[in-house]
Write an enzyme that holds these catalytic residues in place. Sequence first.
Site, PDB file in Angstrom:
ATOM      1  N   CYS A   1      39.167 -20.210 -21.319  1.00  0.00           N
ATOM      2  CA  CYS A   1      37.889 -19.517 -21.094  1.00  0.00           C
ATOM      3  C   CYS A   1      36.681 -20.435 -21.287  1.00  0.00           C
ATOM      4  CB  CYS A   1      37.779 -18.278 -21.988  1.00  0.00           C
ATOM      5  SG  CYS A   1      37.502 -18.595 -23.727  1.00  0.00           S
TER       6      CYS A   1
ATOM      7  N   HIS B   1      36.296 -15.460 -27.292  1.00  0.00           N
ATOM      8  CA  HIS B   1      36.446 -15.435 -25.836  1.00  0.00           C
ATOM      9  C   HIS B   1      35.053 -15.484 -25.209  1.00  0.00           C
ATOM     10  CE1 HIS B   1      38.492 -14.802 -22.055  1.00  0.00           C
ATOM     11  NE2 HIS B   1      37.560 -13.932 -21.706  1.00  0.00           N
TER      12      HIS B   1
ATOM     13  N   HIS C   1      35.876 -15.010 -15.531  1.00  0.00           N
ATOM     14  CA  HIS C   1      36.421 -15.694 -16.714  1.00  0.00           C
ATOM     15  C   HIS C   1      37.870 -16.097 -16.456  1.00  0.00           C
ATOM     16  CE1 HIS C   1      38.500 -11.965 -18.651  1.00  0.00           C
ATOM     17  NE2 HIS C   1      38.319 -11.738 -17.375  1.00  0.00           N
TER      18      HIS C   1
END
Length: 340
Positions: free
Chosen positions: A256, A304, A316
């Site tokens: 990510c 994240h 993402h």
Amino acid sequence: MGFHRRLAPSGFDRGVGAFGLAACVMSAAAAALGALPASAAPQDDTRAEVDRLYTQAEKATEAYNKADERADSLREQVGTAQDEIARQQERINTMRDALGSLAGAQYRSGGLDPSLALLFSDDPAEYIDKAAALDRISSHQAGELRDLQFAMRELAQKREEATGKLAELEKSRKAVARHKRTVERKLAEARQLLNSLPYAERAAYDRASRSGRSDLPDLGDAVPSSARAAAAVAAARSVLGRPYVWGANGPGGFDCSGLMQWSYAQAGVGLPRTSQAQRYAGRQVPLSQAQPGDLIAYRSDASHIAMYMGNGQVIHAPYPGAPVRYDPVGMMPVSSVTRV
């Protein structure tokens, strides 16, 4: 990074709140699989455990990225320190050679007692000139000695600092290896649990985990906050569908934070490697004011991160097996929005 599971409804109203990852997982499972009978509870527990392992692996991956970034920095610092030590040693060698030449000249010119030298001199005036020069040489030599002593102390300090950095580098290398083992173990456990599910359950779970948009969703008419944000948005869109690869920052695969770093690098902007550091890489704004290109950090620990694309959608790199994709901004609790 991103091993989260799906999927809350889209829109800003789901962006923050008390829903944890488990709630997102269970709502996704219900949407994908429908109501499950009581006999399906073990599979329910298995899916929840898989999600928990993915979340732990995600956090370990961010720790791995941080340790790896630190190791890279330390390697560079150690290299610089070793270059400085080599230059300082060369300077000390040159100073020692110069002092040796001065000492030889002093011995040759001033080895005799001054009164005897005057007695044996054919020209007293010449002797006085030589004595004055000898005094100047001695004074210069004393200064050179002081410089040499200082340079040697400085060299010893640089060597001590380099030794410390080498020890820290070794510690960081071990941390990288430890976090890597943790990630690999968590992912292996998750795969083993998934494989333990009946085929139909596993296939339904897999469909739910890949339910991000593969086509271009309606992103509305919002515009990026700057030219560099627009370039980063374009870069992120260009790698839609690339695989998730933990610890990778493109272009063949991404985790990510790697996707965010690579996308902004295409815009000429250097971002830190981890999602925790990226959340502080610009000015924080309210979620209600998010614009395309803003970084959306998730969970209280920012483990994240995604990029806002407009109309309640982010892009993402979610987790292993799920490629770079679009998802609703409210897929997990939002902890911050950063405008780079």
